[in-house]
Scaffold this active site. Structure first.
Site, PDB file in Angstrom:
ATOM      1  N   CYS A   2       0.825  -1.190   0.000  1.00  0.00           N
ATOM      2  CA  CYS A   2       0.000   0.000   0.000  1.00  0.00           C
ATOM      3  C   CYS A   2       0.865   1.248   0.000  1.00  0.00           C
ATOM      4  O   CYS A   2       2.076   1.182  -0.166  1.00  0.00           O
ATOM      5  CB  CYS A   2      -0.915   0.007   1.232  1.00  0.00           C
ATOM      6  SG  CYS A   2      -1.883  -1.504   1.449  1.00  0.00           S
ATOM      7  N   ARG A  46      -4.924   1.683  -0.245  1.00  0.00           N
ATOM      8  CA  ARG A  46      -4.896   0.231  -0.058  1.00  0.00           C
ATOM      9  C   ARG A  46      -4.870  -0.540  -1.373  1.00  0.00           C
ATOM     10  O   ARG A  46      -5.686  -0.320  -2.260  1.00  0.00           O
ATOM     11  CB  ARG A  46      -6.104  -0.244   0.751  1.00  0.00           C
ATOM     12  CG  ARG A  46      -6.019  -1.749   1.074  1.00  0.00           C
ATOM     13  CD  ARG A  46      -7.221  -2.279   1.808  1.00  0.00           C
ATOM     14  NE  ARG A  46      -6.990  -3.694   2.143  1.00  0.00           N
ATOM     15  CZ  ARG A  46      -7.931  -4.550   2.498  1.00  0.00           C
ATOM     16  NH1 ARG A  46      -9.197  -4.145   2.569  1.00  0.00           N
ATOM     17  NH2 ARG A  46      -7.632  -5.812   2.768  1.00  0.00           N
ATOM     18  N   LEU A  47      -3.906  -1.459  -1.461  1.00  0.00           N
ATOM     19  CA  LEU A  47      -3.914  -2.526  -2.458  1.00  0.00           C
ATOM     20  C   LEU A  47      -4.257  -3.793  -1.691  1.00  0.00           C
ATOM     21  O   LEU A  47      -3.445  -4.303  -0.916  1.00  0.00           O
ATOM     22  CB  LEU A  47      -2.553  -2.648  -3.138  1.00  0.00           C
ATOM     23  CG  LEU A  47      -2.385  -3.819  -4.115  1.00  0.00           C
ATOM     24  CD1 LEU A  47      -3.365  -3.707  -5.276  1.00  0.00           C
ATOM     25  CD2 LEU A  47      -0.954  -3.891  -4.638  1.00  0.00           C
ATOM     26  N   ALA A  48      -5.455  -4.301  -1.865  1.00  0.00           N
ATOM     27  CA  ALA A  48      -5.950  -5.419  -1.062  1.00  0.00           C
ATOM     28  C   ALA A  48      -5.337  -6.734  -1.539  1.00  0.00           C
ATOM     29  O   ALA A  48      -5.520  -7.126  -2.698  1.00  0.00           O
ATOM     30  CB  ALA A  48      -7.471  -5.485  -1.131  1.00  0.00           C
ATOM     31  N   ILE A  49      -4.624  -7.406  -0.634  1.00  0.00           N
ATOM     32  CA  ILE A  49      -3.952  -8.666  -0.941  1.00  0.00           C
ATOM     33  C   ILE A  49      -4.406  -9.785   0.004  1.00  0.00           C
ATOM     34  O   ILE A  49      -4.654 -10.908  -0.411  1.00  0.00           O
ATOM     35  CB  ILE A  49      -2.416  -8.508  -0.848  1.00  0.00           C
ATOM     36  CG1 ILE A  49      -1.917  -7.450  -1.842  1.00  0.00           C
ATOM     37  CG2 ILE A  49      -1.710  -9.845  -1.088  1.00  0.00           C
ATOM     38  CD1 ILE A  49      -2.096  -7.819  -3.299  1.00  0.00           C
ATOM     39  N   GLY A  73       2.949  -3.260   3.322  1.00  0.00           N
ATOM     40  CA  GLY A  73       3.738  -4.480   3.276  1.00  0.00           C
ATOM     41  C   GLY A  73       2.916  -5.711   3.590  1.00  0.00           C
ATOM     42  O   GLY A  73       1.690  -5.717   3.447  1.00  0.00           O
TER      43      GLY A  73
END
Length: 569
Positions: A2, A46-49, A73
């Site tokens: 993120c 946010r990059l949702a992983i 991270g």
């Protein structure tokens, strides 16, 4: 994976908005803000992983509302940590974000040693009005900051600090050292005045306008504590077990996972083990780039590897004609000088994986540094570039006043053996910090995540601590790793000499991209940075290069990078 931002002190809401907007590529799935009255503001892209639900969006608050977390991270061992914490914390999500916050609440700053992951995070205590922030052991994830007149700003990228209103002025000492010695600055510096970075393996606390920074990861002590007197066979088995576990941990994701494949030993053994542990992994996409130049492309080795593993392979072509425009795009995301056209080629892999909805990619970064895999480890010189004998830096291009600002880097030598000191230098000061920065920016430019199993701290510490004759034997580097690989791969891969990840950069700069290069040099001569250079020598170096003096093109690339950055002023 993120983007994080924050301001502690005097701020306006618009400052935080501008910071978040500048980093929107790092997290397109959600944008969040938190304000503690008129004193603290935290933001998150946010990059949702892991745990894709909105309940895991950030800024993330604990049940009491006292602690607020912004985190960039992954905590790979979050499942194991969660089980340890459950007696003391009531979880409401399935995310590693909440596990990280819970670990801090329960253990304080001692939680850092329990984390296996890549991270840069900040936690605001809105009761005690105190900020705590930390960065992972090797500095995989970035953390930049500025402290001016008692106000503390932080972010994942330099451009966010500038977006908040901090002037964009070059740090001339860092730039001069870069041109003179190839140095990218000290571990707490950047190429821009008033923007510092928290070094890897450090944490900070900010309270009552006072900043305190402290080291939390002591690599030398970790090496000293490693078990001694391993037999060769026992060490080989143990390393393989650690490597398999490191790979398994990095497959924890709720989105598609892929793999970056070169023709070298490191990525080949990694892909083999990925498939060997779980046959379903043979369906994951492998990605590689090529340039249609047989002198540089690793495609034949890659295709031989894929013929064995049967993974779907995406081959991404980089051509000379697309370099100028694509470089301009990637330069924006990098904020600082980067390694060259190979970084552009690597960036195209992430561009493609995003189109394929493969949001996590693994690669083989970090193996050479822990196993002493570069040829200069066994040579008596101070080289930091693979295969380079003569200096690629052209100090004659620089003006006397600018050159006088340069400082030749001096790196710590905490070990008795010089090979260990070179490994240490590359892990913490040169190769790994640079590669991690370049790679973080190109992956995040396309809203994707990069994971590096070989940089699992357990692997690095164990391999580093082994006797040198386990690493180098009869002039063969990475000896034990090659023996492990020989159980899975053919000899032509196992014992192939080390090849740097390359493109026809030298040839392209003198031929296909000749006009672009000439225009860039001319732009420097007519810019506010012209006093940095000796114009006569600058043109002489370019003419010499175009006439075939092409042992290295790095000085040409340095000037190109500066010229591109002029456009941002």
């Amino acid at each position: 994976m993120c983007g994080i931002t924050g301001i502690i002190g005097n701020f306006s809401a618009n400052q935080l908005n501008l910071m978040l907007a500048s980093q929107s590529h790092r997290g397109p799935d959600a944008t969040g803000q938190y304000f503690d009255s008129n004193y603290a503001a935290l933001g998150h892209n946010r990059l949702a992983i892991i745990d894709l639900s909105p309940q895991s969006n950030q800024p993330f608050l604990d049940e009491s509302g006292r602690f607020v977390l912004v985190f960039n991270g992954e905590i790979y061992n979050y499942i194991e940590l969660k089980k340890e914490l459950e007696p003391n914390y009531q979880f409401k999500t399935q995310s590693d974000t909440e596990v990280l916050l819970a670990a801090f609440i329960v253990y304080g700053n001692q939680c850092l040693s329990k984390l296996n992951g890549m991270f840069a995070f900040a936690i605001w205590d809105n009761r005690d009005k105190k900020l705590f922030a930390a960065r992972d052991r090797f500095g995989v994830k970035p953390f930049y900051y500025n402290l001016t007149n008692g106000t503390f700003l932080f972010s994942s990228e330099i451009k966010a600090i500038h977006a908040a209103g901090i002037s964009k002025n070059p740090n001339q000492k860092v730039w001069a050292s870069y041109f003179a010695y190839g140095s990218y600055g000290a571990i707490d510096e950047t190429f821009w005045e008033s923007v510092q970075q928290l070094p890897g393996g450090h944490f900070l606390e900010f309270e009552k306008e006072q900043l305190h920074i402290e080291k939390w990861y002591f690599f030398e002590e970790a090496i000293a504590k490693q078990p001694k007197n391993w037999s060769y066979d026992k060490a080989k088995k143990h390393y393989l077990l650690l490597l398999k576990d490191a790979i398994n941990l990095r497959f924890r994701a709720d989105v598609g996972v892929g793999f970056n494949l070169s023709g070298g030993l490191d990525s080949s053994i990694l892909l083999t083990l990925i498939n060997d542990q779980n046959p379903k992994n043979s369906n994951i996409n492998a990605y590689t780039f090529y340039t249609n130049n047989a002198d540089y492309d690793e495609l034949p080795w890659v295709e031989n590897m894929i013929a064995m593993t049967k993974n779907p392979l995406k081959k991404i072509l980089l051509t000379a004609t697309e370099v100028p425009n694509f470089n301009n795009k990637i330069q924006y995301f990098q904020d600082e000088p980067f390694g060259g056209i190979p970084t552009l080629a690597y960036a195209k892999i992430f561009e493609q994986s995003r189109k394929d909805h493969v949001l996590v990619l693994l690669d083989g970064q970090g193996m050479d540094e822990q196993w002493a895999g570069y040829d200069y480890y066994i040579q008596s010189n101070e080289a930091t570039i693979q295969g380079v004998v003569d200096s690629p830096y052209k100090t004659n291009m620089l003006s006397d006043s600018f050159l006088a600002l340069a400082q030749k880097p001096v790196y710590p030598k905490p070990f008795e053996d010089e090979i260990l000191n070179k490994q240490y230098r590359d892990l913490f000061y040169t190769k790994i910090p640079r590669a991690l920065r370049f790679n973080d920016r190109v992956s995040m430019a396309f809203s994707t995540e990069l994971r590096e199993p070989f940089l699992d701290y357990r692997l690095v510490e164990f391999a580093f601590s082994l006797p040198l004759d386990f690493k180098i034997k009869n002039g063969i580097t990475k000896f034990m790793l090659r023996e492990i690989a020989s159980e899975y791969l053919s000899d032509d891969l196992v014992f192939a000499p080390k090849r740097s990840l390359q493109t026809p950069q030298r040839e392209w700069l003198a031929d296909d991209l000749k006009d672009w290069v000439a225009a860039s040099f001319a732009a420097i001569e007519h810019s506010s940075f012209k006093d940095w250079f000796n114009a006569k020598e600058l043109n002489r170096e370019l003419e010499s290069y175009n006439n075939g003096n092409m042992q290295s093109g790095f000085h040409i690339w340095q000037c190109l990078g500066l010229s591109e950055m002029l456009k941002s002023f």
